[in-house]
Every structure is written in structure tokens, then in C-alpha cells.
Scaffold this active site. Structure first.
Site, PDB file in Angstrom:
ATOM      1  N   LYS A 186       0.876  -1.169   0.000  1.00 24.56           N
ATOM      2  CA  LYS A 186       0.000   0.000   0.000  1.00 24.56           C
ATOM      3  C   LYS A 186       0.913   1.219   0.000  1.00 24.56           C
ATOM      4  O   LYS A 186       1.623   1.479   0.972  1.00 24.56           O
ATOM      5  CB  LYS A 186      -0.905  -0.025   1.232  1.00 24.56           C
ATOM      6  CG  LYS A 186      -2.044   0.983   1.178  1.00 24.56           C
ATOM      7  CD  LYS A 186      -1.669   2.264   1.866  1.00 24.56           C
ATOM      8  CE  LYS A 186      -2.858   3.214   1.978  1.00 24.56           C
ATOM      9  NZ  LYS A 186      -2.445   4.548   2.488  1.00 24.56           N
ATOM     10  N   GLY A 243       5.387   3.477  10.821  1.00 25.21           N
ATOM     11  CA  GLY A 243       4.615   4.708  10.869  1.00 25.21           C
ATOM     12  C   GLY A 243       4.307   5.115  12.290  1.00 25.21           C
ATOM     13  O   GLY A 243       5.062   4.824  13.223  1.00 25.21           O
ATOM     14  N   SER A 244       3.167   5.761  12.468  1.00 25.99           N
ATOM     15  CA  SER A 244       2.806   6.312  13.765  1.00 25.99           C
ATOM     16  C   SER A 244       2.293   5.238  14.710  1.00 25.99           C
ATOM     17  O   SER A 244       1.845   4.169  14.300  1.00 25.99           O
ATOM     18  CB  SER A 244       1.718   7.375  13.598  1.00 25.99           C
ATOM     19  OG  SER A 244       0.487   6.780  13.213  1.00 25.99           O
ATOM     20  N   ARG A 245       2.354   5.565  15.997  1.00 31.61           N
ATOM     21  CA  ARG A 245       1.801   4.672  17.018  1.00 31.61           C
ATOM     22  C   ARG A 245       0.298   4.487  16.823  1.00 31.61           C
ATOM     23  O   ARG A 245      -0.219   3.382  16.959  1.00 31.61           O
ATOM     24  CB  ARG A 245       2.103   5.254  18.394  1.00 31.61           C
ATOM     25  CG  ARG A 245       1.624   4.407  19.564  1.00 31.61           C
ATOM     26  CD  ARG A 245       2.186   4.987  20.842  1.00 31.61           C
ATOM     27  NE  ARG A 245       1.735   4.305  22.026  1.00 31.61           N
ATOM     28  CZ  ARG A 245       2.178   4.599  23.257  1.00 31.61           C
ATOM     29  NH1 ARG A 245       3.073   5.551  23.413  1.00 31.61           N
ATOM     30  NH2 ARG A 245       1.730   3.950  24.309  1.00 31.61           N
ATOM     31  N   GLY A 247      -1.443   4.732  13.985  1.00 29.17           N
ATOM     32  CA  GLY A 247      -1.706   3.897  12.821  1.00 29.17           C
ATOM     33  C   GLY A 247      -1.361   2.441  13.056  1.00 29.17           C
ATOM     34  O   GLY A 247      -2.145   1.535  12.707  1.00 29.17           O
ATOM     35  N   GLY A 248      -0.205   2.184  13.638  1.00 35.80           N
ATOM     36  CA  GLY A 248       0.199   0.807  13.896  1.00 35.80           C
ATOM     37  C   GLY A 248      -0.720   0.107  14.872  1.00 35.80           C
ATOM     38  O   GLY A 248      -1.080  -1.057  14.684  1.00 35.80           O
ATOM     39  N   GLU A 267       6.523  -0.980  13.348  1.00 39.88           N
ATOM     40  CA  GLU A 267       7.497  -0.103  13.998  1.00 39.88           C
ATOM     41  C   GLU A 267       6.807   1.248  14.139  1.00 39.88           C
ATOM     42  O   GLU A 267       6.420   1.863  13.137  1.00 39.88           O
ATOM     43  CB  GLU A 267       8.763   0.023  13.165  1.00 39.88           C
ATOM     44  CG  GLU A 267       9.841   0.843  13.851  1.00 39.88           C
ATOM     45  CD  GLU A 267      10.600   1.710  12.885  1.00 39.88           C
ATOM     46  OE1 GLU A 267      10.638   2.941  13.109  1.00 39.88           O
ATOM     47  OE2 GLU A 267      11.154   1.170  11.919  1.00 39.88           O
ATOM     48  N   CYS A 304      12.977   7.974  12.869  1.00 41.59           N
ATOM     49  CA  CYS A 304      12.403   7.288  14.032  1.00 41.59           C
ATOM     50  C   CYS A 304      13.429   7.097  15.134  1.00 41.59           C
ATOM     51  O   CYS A 304      13.080   6.699  16.246  1.00 41.59           O
ATOM     52  CB  CYS A 304      11.808   5.951  13.624  1.00 41.59           C
ATOM     53  SG  CYS A 304      12.943   4.891  12.709  1.00 41.59           S
ATOM     54  N   GLU A 394       6.384  10.846  21.890  1.00 40.97           N
ATOM     55  CA  GLU A 394       7.222  11.292  20.785  1.00 40.97           C
ATOM     56  C   GLU A 394       6.669  12.572  20.173  1.00 40.97           C
ATOM     57  O   GLU A 394       5.465  12.707  19.977  1.00 40.97           O
ATOM     58  CB  GLU A 394       7.284  10.200  19.707  1.00 40.97           C
ATOM     59  CG  GLU A 394       8.080  10.587  18.479  1.00 40.97           C
ATOM     60  CD  GLU A 394       7.980   9.565  17.360  1.00 40.97           C
ATOM     61  OE1 GLU A 394       8.887   9.512  16.526  1.00 40.97           O
ATOM     62  OE2 GLU A 394       6.974   8.823  17.320  1.00 40.97           O
TER      63      GLU A 394
END
Length: 525
Positions: A186, A243-245, A247-248, A267, A304, A394
């Protein structure tokens, strides 16, 4: 090689018609829309890509490690042939400099070739053989042989901050293909043109090396619907995400709710704490200030692994270090961020932190440049940090928080309160490190990589690298997304009991025709 962008998804060897919802990439430096419209993949295209991947998985079972190695090397060659196109489109879509795109491409090609060497040699399957013993008492011992095998089709999400290295042909794709898993990517909506150029290189390599067309597909979407559809599709067996926390975590929740849950290797988030022990700030710590300022601001703080938290003991040396770091950061000019929205989010996050009770600004810009990141440094005491969990979050951009502890005990409590991290760093002398042994023991539980007198930015692509860490740095702290161990994420163990030797995989046959290293009756041979 000049790549002509069409803006439609790559579904195996097919291209769907240009129809339905579309979007354009935006140049973060100017705010201008870039040429070429990209069309969101529909439900039928998503299903087609996953079905082709399932068909390809069956076809790939007959292909060898040497075959997969040839594919990975061909992908690397295809990316190198398109380097000028990647640079031209990548810099326009991300505001990253020419050198950064070239560096990412070189790193990606090195990683592809590293995995090629791994699967060509073959010992990565961790073959284990325990010979049977029909005479054993009181019960005969069966013959057991086990190895790692691929999981099946993998969904990979392109990362916004790494348009090459953690996107279409990056580490997740490389390790999945190396394991023998087809990949459906994606593309990230912020750099779809860069994704298409890389996707064309992968698709060309698939065709030239005789792999099934469904070995690779690339889907476009400006939003989240395609990603959600991939994670819920029963044909997808694992997910790779950077990506972001937020989103993950959302993808992990979706994957858990499936009738048959699947692993999401995400991650997500890290503030990469740096502990400045007495030797590091002695005399003002100008050396540490130099290296840390460069690491905090590298790539406009959009790595990151950029350090976001600095810890030190109170005293005149720490005050002098803080002044030196403030001076270094104030001298760094603002830089465009990956997207205007990201720059807005960065500014808002800094302002929220500045407003917290007990937090004082050491350096903040007087005026914010549109779409840009300004370096920022704030300070608080360890008691405030320990009592306010939001200070551990973060901030994506070149901002850091200096946390000053009254004494050794308070410093250790602050370290104990940290969440899981990708990295944790200690600056000081070897005597400092020995004296603060409890700190090292705490950090071993908190991070995937420990550094001494270096900076966490700069992730070496090599077999020993661990780019992972306890939650929320990653969704699974046992994994890494960089290094040869990344291949383990997309495999499972399979054992054969009393299986006819002629019908075993070559890796497990008694004659060891591949000549790989194996654990035989408890001994490596």
C-alpha cells in the site's frame, strides 16, 4: 531509464482502468500539486491483488533460494537504473534533498543484495534434525526434522518518512520476498510517484526472473480504506508497517479481530532517550552538544531514531551543557518537513509541551516558517517527568526535552518509567558506565539497541542490526525490521516426522545437498 507515471495501481502484471477517486501529491516546499493523478484502488482491485498473491505463493514454493536471490538482485539493479527518476520525483514529493534520496536508494539496494546472499547460502532456514532411534527404551524415538517456511502473502505499508528504504522495495518487502512470500504494497499517499517508480522496478524484475505475476502488487489510496481492506482480507497472512503509534495500533487491533488473527509487525514510536553521565557533561560537554544537536535535527528530526529525551544530573556542568546545546540548535536553520500537515502537527505538539507546568523553553523560534521544522529544546525536572506521562510521548520533528534529575536515584526512577524504545544511549566514560550499572540493566529491558558515546540516528544495514524494541516502539519486541533476522517475521516453523527422505525439502535431506549449516542431533554441522 525514464519512468512514465500513469497513476494506476500495479496489480501483478495488470493495470486497472483510471477511474474512481483520485488524488495528487503535493510539493511540501511550495504547496503546489504535482503532475499525475493517482487513482484509489477499489474493492475489486484489492481482491484481485491478494488473489494473485495467493496464486503466486503456490508457484513460489517450487523456486529455490538462488531463484529468490536473483530476483532481489534484479530489483536492486532496477532501482539503480531509475535513480535519476527516483531523485527527481522523490525530492519533489518529500522536500528531502537529492543526497538523502540517493543514500536511501543505495541503502535499499545493499539490503536487497544482503538478503539475496542470505537466501542463496541457505542456512537461514535454521534446519534441525533429530535422528530416530527404534531401539530406544521404553519407547522408540521418531525421526524429526524442522525448518522455517514462508507464511504466505504479506501486506506492506510504505512509510512517510522513508520514501525508498521503508517503502515499496524497502526492508519489509525485501525480507518477505527473501522468505518466499508474495507482497502487496500500500503506497504512502505523500509520495505515490516515487512509489510507482520503485514499483515498476520490482514488477520488471519479477517478470524477467520468471516469478508468478502476483509476486508483487502496488495499490494506491489517499486515505486508510485500502490498508484496512488488506489487513482484513483472509488471503493476507502478515503485515509489515512503519509509521505512527496511532496507525500501527489501529492495524494491530484490526488484525486481532479477524476470524483468523495475523501478526502485524509495526514499527511505531520511539523517543530514543540519551543519558548524559557526569563524564559527558564535564567542562560543559561541548562534544556531546555537537553530536546531539546534529542527531536531533538530522532530516528535520523526521527519523524514528532521532533523540527526543535527554537525561542528566543537576549541576553547573549540566547547565553549561544545556547552554551549549541551545546555542547549537539555535544555529540550525528551519527545514521543510515531509508535508505541510506534519509541520502543523509538529508546531502544535511543541506548543502543548511548552504549556505543561514544570516545563521551560530553552530555545523556541520567534516565528514559525510555513511548512518548516524549527529546532526546539525544552527543560524539566525529573520529578515532573515522572509524574507526567505525556512528557514521554514522541514529538515527530527536531525537538528534545532535557530532563534534569536531583540525584542518581531519581535518574534511575526516570529510566524505569520509560516505555519501550528502539534505542537507548549512554554518554560518558567507561568508568561512568561501570558506576551506573543499574542504569544499563534498566535500559537492556527498555530498548532494542543500546549505544555508548554515539548517536542513535544512522541504522546500519548488517546482520547484527536490531531495529525493533519493546512495545510501543514495535508491535512485537522480538522482531527487527532491519538486518537479516528481519526475514524471521514472515516465516513459521514446520516439522516433518518419519517423512521419506526423498520427499523432504533439500534443506532437511540426509545428504544435505545444499551444504548448509544444520543442527544435527544437538550439534551444529
Amino acid at each position: 531509464m525514464k519512468s512514465s507515471l500513469e497513476g494506476t495501481s500495479l496489480i501483478g502484471s495488470e493495470r486497472p482502468d483510471a477511474r474512481g477517486r483520485s488524488f495528487q501529491a503535493v510539493n511540501p516546499s511550495t504547496g503546489d500539486r504535482l503532475p499525475v493523478r493517482f487513482f484509489t484502488a477499489g474493492e475489486a482491485e484489492i481482491d484481485r491483488a491478494v488473489k494473485l498473491a495467493g496464486d503466486a505463493f503456490e508457484g513460489m514454493r517450487a523456486l529455490t533460494g538462488r531463484d529468490r536471490g536473483a530476483l532481489l538482485r534484479a530489483i536492486a539493479g532496477g532501482l539503480e537504473e531509475r535513480i535519476d527518476d527516483l531523485v527527481e520525483r522523490g525530492t519533489a514529493e518529500t522536500a528531502l534533498p537529492d543526497g538523502r534520496i540517493r543514500m536511501e536508494t543505495a541503502r535499499t539496494c545493499a539490503q536487497l543484495r544482503m538478503f539475496a546472499g542470505l537466501v542463496e547460502e541457505g542456512s537461514w532456514v535454521d534446519a534441525r534434525i533429530d535422528h530416530g532411534d527404534t531401539e530406544r527404551k521404553p519407547a522408540p524415538k521418531p525421526d524429526l526434522r524442522a525448518l522455517r517456511v514462508p507464511l504466505g502473502p504479506v501486506a506492506v505499508f510504505g512509510a512517510g518518512n522513508f520514501p525508498i528504504a521503508f517503502s515499496v522495495a524497502g526492508g519489509d518487502t525485501a525480507s518477505a520476498l527473501a522468505a518466499g512470500c508474495p507482497v502487496v504494497v500500500k503506497a504512502h499517499p505523500n509520495h505515490p510517484g516515487t512509489a510507482e517508480i520503485a514499483g515498476l522496478a520490482v514488477r520488471e524484475a519479477v517478470a524477467q526472473n520468471g516469478f508468478p505475476p502476483g509476486t508483487f502488487s502496488l495499490l494506491f489510496d489517499e486515505g486508510i480504506n485500502v490498508g484496512k481492506a488488506l489487513v482484513t482480507h483472509p488471503g493476507i497472512r502478515a503485515v509489515g508497517f512503519t509509521g505512527s503509534r496511532q496507525g500501527g495500533s489501529a492495524l494491530m487491533a484490526i488484525a486481532r479481530e479477524r476470524p483468523e488473527p495475523i501478526p502485524v509487525y509495526a514499527e511505531m514510536s520511539s523517543v530514543n532517550p540519551v543519558f548524559l553521565l557526569p563524564g559527558a557533561v564535564q567542562g560543559g560537554g561541548s562534544g556531546s552538544a555537537d553530536t546531539l544537536a546534529a542527531s536531533i535535527t538530522l532530516g528535520a528530526g523526521q527519523f524514528c531514531t532521532c533523540p527526543g529525551l535527554l537525561f542528566a544530573l543537576q549541576g553547573p556542568d549540566t547547565d553549561a551543557f544545556a547552554a551549549a546545546l541551545r546555542e547549537r540548535l539555535a544555529a540550525v536553520p528551519p527545514a521543510p518537513m515531509l508535508a505541510r500537515a506534519i509541520a502543523d502537527q509538529y508546531r502544535s505538539a511543541v506548543n502543548r509541551r511548552k504549556a505543561r507546568r514544570g516545563v521551560e523553553p530553552l530555545f523556541l523560534p520567534e516565528h514559525w516558517a510555513e511548512g518548516c521544522a524549527h529546532p526546539c529544546i525544552l527543560r524539566t525536572d525529573a520529578a515532573t517527568f515522572i509524574s507526567e506521562p505525556s512528557l514521554m510521548e514522541e514529538i515527530f520533528g527536531p525537538a528534545a526535552l532535557l530532563v534534569v534529575a536531583r540525584d542518581r536515584g531519581e535518574l534511575l526512577v526516570a529510566a524505569e518509567n520509560l516505555e519501550g524504545q528502539l534505542t537507548a544511549t549512554v554518554h560518558g566514560t567507561e568508568a561512568d558506565l561501570e558506576d551506573f550499572g543499574e542504569l544499563a540493566a534498566i535500559l537492556e529491558r527498555k530498548a532494542g539497541r543500546l549505544l555508548f558515546n554515539q548517536v542513535p540516528t544512522g541504522v546500519e544495514v548488517c546482520p547484527a542490526m536490531v531495529h525493533g524494541g519493546p512495545y510501543p516502539a514495535t508491535g512485537d519486541g522480538r522482531s527487527t525490521s532491519v538486518g537479516t533476522a528481519a526475514i524471521d517475521r514472515f516465516t513459521r516453523r514446520l516439522a516433518y516426522q518419519n517423512w521419506p527422505d526423498a520427499l523432504l525439502p533439500d534443506e532437511l535431506k540426509e545428504s544435505n545437498p545444499l551444504g548448509i549449516t544444520r543442527l544435527v542431533d544437538g550439534a551444529w554441522k
